[in-house]
Motif scaffolding. Structure first.
Motif, PDB file in Angstrom:
ATOM      1  N   ALA A 160       1.783   8.733  -6.860  1.00  0.00           N
ATOM      2  CA  ALA A 160       1.758  10.130  -6.412  1.00  0.00           C
ATOM      3  C   ALA A 160       1.828  11.079  -7.597  1.00  0.00           C
ATOM      4  O   ALA A 160       2.567  10.854  -8.558  1.00  0.00           O
ATOM      5  N   SER A 206       2.750   1.314  -3.553  1.00  0.00           N
ATOM      6  CA  SER A 206       1.912   1.694  -4.692  1.00  0.00           C
ATOM      7  C   SER A 206       1.405   3.122  -4.555  1.00  0.00           C
ATOM      8  O   SER A 206       1.298   3.840  -5.553  1.00  0.00           O
ATOM      9  N   GLY A 207       1.134   3.555  -3.331  1.00  0.00           N
ATOM     10  CA  GLY A 207       0.731   4.948  -3.118  1.00  0.00           C
ATOM     11  C   GLY A 207       1.808   5.925  -3.583  1.00  0.00           C
ATOM     12  O   GLY A 207       1.519   6.927  -4.244  1.00  0.00           O
ATOM     13  N   SER A 228       0.832  -1.203   0.000  1.00  0.00           N
ATOM     14  CA  SER A 228       0.000   0.000   0.000  1.00  0.00           C
ATOM     15  C   SER A 228       0.869   1.256   0.000  1.00  0.00           C
ATOM     16  O   SER A 228       0.626   2.196  -0.773  1.00  0.00           O
ATOM     17  N   GLU A 229       1.898   1.264   0.835  1.00  0.00           N
ATOM     18  CA  GLU A 229       2.806   2.417   0.855  1.00  0.00           C
ATOM     19  C   GLU A 229       3.557   2.554  -0.466  1.00  0.00           C
ATOM     20  O   GLU A 229       3.718   3.646  -0.993  1.00  0.00           O
ATOM     21  N   TRP A 286      -2.093  -3.691 -10.046  1.00  0.00           N
ATOM     22  CA  TRP A 286      -1.197  -2.740 -10.710  1.00  0.00           C
ATOM     23  C   TRP A 286      -1.379  -2.831 -12.221  1.00  0.00           C
ATOM     24  O   TRP A 286      -1.492  -1.826 -12.912  1.00  0.00           O
TER      25      TRP A 286
END
Length: 195
Positions: free
Chosen positions: A71, A66-67, A63-64, A127
């Motif tokens: 961005a 892919s976030g 999650s971190e 993804w």
């Protein structure tokens, strides 16, 4: 947020880099106990077993990751520019501690833990679908050439980026990921509708 939820989230946040660096087999519950500062029984109060914690840790790490990779993509409307921002994020932003969690989990669990293999496969699929949707939208807006297959382009992008990350793990000074990013940017220009 309840104290139990806070503790669970703290355990996940501390365990994620450990699992990502050491792999499922290499990371012991004692490693996590030492990092979190709780008794082993407390860990099992939040997670029924090591596998459940490893799955939650992967989901947190992914999650971190892919976030960060997504961005600023919403700051532009042009499809090619969106994809170039994505490539730049993958190439230039620091990866999660220990490297790409998707790459690490796939390599670590190819013939290993089925639960981790499943969440990694789902992350890869999400993804892939995400990139395809951007490309399909670009075709609808006539920014991507009609003959371009969004699935093929998404597959190429992911394969090149993740493969280059793997090579960089072996020899970072050769800059495989930077080279892959440059190549992808040039390639993306070729799939755009030329005005």
């Amino acid at each position: 947020m309840s104290k139990g939820t806070e503790t669970r989230n703290r355990i996940i946040a501390k365990a994620a880099p450990l699992f990502n660096r050491k792999g499922y087999e290499g990371c012991s519950m004692q490693d996590i106990v030492d990092a979190v500062g709780l008794e082993k029984g407390s860990l099992y109060g939040h997670f029924p077993n090591k596998e459940a914690l490893a799955v939650a840790a992967f989901e947190h790490a992914w999650s971190e990751t892919s976030g960060a990779r997504m961005a600023n993509m919403d700051t532009v409307t042009n499809t090619i520019e969106k994809l170039k921002i994505h490539v730049a994020n993958v190439v230039s932003l620091p990866s999660f501690a220990g490297g790409c969690p998707l790459l690490n989990t796939i390599a670590d669990n190819d013939d290993g833990n089925p639960a981790l293999k499943k969440v990694a496969r789902n992350a890869l699929k999400e993804w892939h679908v995400y990139l395809q949707s951007i490309l399909k939208d670009g075709k609808d807006k006539e920014e991507i050439r009609a003959g371009v297959d969004p699935e093929e382009v998404a597959t190429l992008m992911i394969s090149l980026l993740e493969g280059a990350m793997a090579f960089d793990r072996v020899d970072r000074k050769l800059g495989f990921l930077v080279q892959a990013g440059k190549h992808l940017n040039s390639y993306l220009d070729t799939v755009a509708v030329q005005l």
